[in-house]
Design a protein around this motif. Sequence first.
Motif: not given
Length: 320
Positions: A274-299
Amino acid sequence: MVEVGHDVMRAVQLIRDGELVAFGTETVYGLGADATNARAVAKVFEAKSRPSFDPLISHVADTNTAQRVCREWSASAAVLADAFWPGPLTLVVPKALEVVDLATSGLPTTGVRVPRPELTREFLVAANCPVAAPSANLFGMVSPTTAAHVVEQLGHAIAYVLDTGPCEVGLESTVVRLTGEDAVVLRPGGVTFEELADVLPTIRTGADADRGEMQAPDSPGQLPNHYSPGVPIRRNVTIIAAGEATLPIGLLAFGELNDEWHGPVEQLSATGDLLEAASNLFASLRSLAARGVERIDVMPIPDVGIGVAINDRLKRAAQS
Ligand code: TXA
Ligand code: MG
């Protein structure tokens, strides 16, 4: 043009001149202004398009300085500061006059915290004023965890970014309101409730006050829609429904990923840390959005420890 670097004295000069300086912390990058200068603080709200009812946190170099910006320093405050500063904890306490009303949206209290990176504390010592700072993103958007994220959204509006590298925690501070000895968590964050309760057993969660969000004037910034990456988010996704896989969906994974997923993916933590996940959360959301996806599904992410703060941010991101 905005400058990015490690020049503490340059950052101090600009802050003293009433300019905006972004700086790294262990949580997210802050957009700073001299908290004793109303004109400078006004620039923060303008740069972010942030509503003025949403108060800012004062950043200080150490506990002694924190006591200077407060009118009261309870035993509970001392216990929490001692246990978690420098670190991802903000205390909301009665404010001293020095902090301008605009910084606290007219509230008689101020949020105060001591951030962890050494360079940032050097900057705060030399600035010799509390530095009011929200996260350095446009209002309602995902918080920045690198200097590049700051430049991307706010480069045009600020003078300098004090670069302390990628943020270690990656999620904002936990906000705790102290009324005398009474402590209530207003926002989950980098310090978990369990960690707080270990040193201050009387602390309560804000869960009750948090219901219905806008009716919780206690923490005006806790708006239901926030942290938006700019595309819709669906949480707790375990199976991709038939037919949907052809849509440009991005997957925000946590833990093991099944072999059937072939679309864009960002892994928060393959091992379920979970600590690793927290540190990656915002950057991961940004980079998925930048790849032109229309929705982000979160496990699904377990709602324990810092997972509570991760789910809090995702819940708000999903509503925006
Ligand atoms: O980790 C963090 O806290 C980052 C870094 C830059 O320090 N800052 C941050 O600031 O997240 P911001 O403005 O995005 O969020 C501050 C939160 C808001 O929810 C705000 O309502 C609350 O703290 N807050 C600040 N001062 C307050 C006060 N006097 N009373 C109640 N809530 C307050
Ligand atoms: Mg913010």
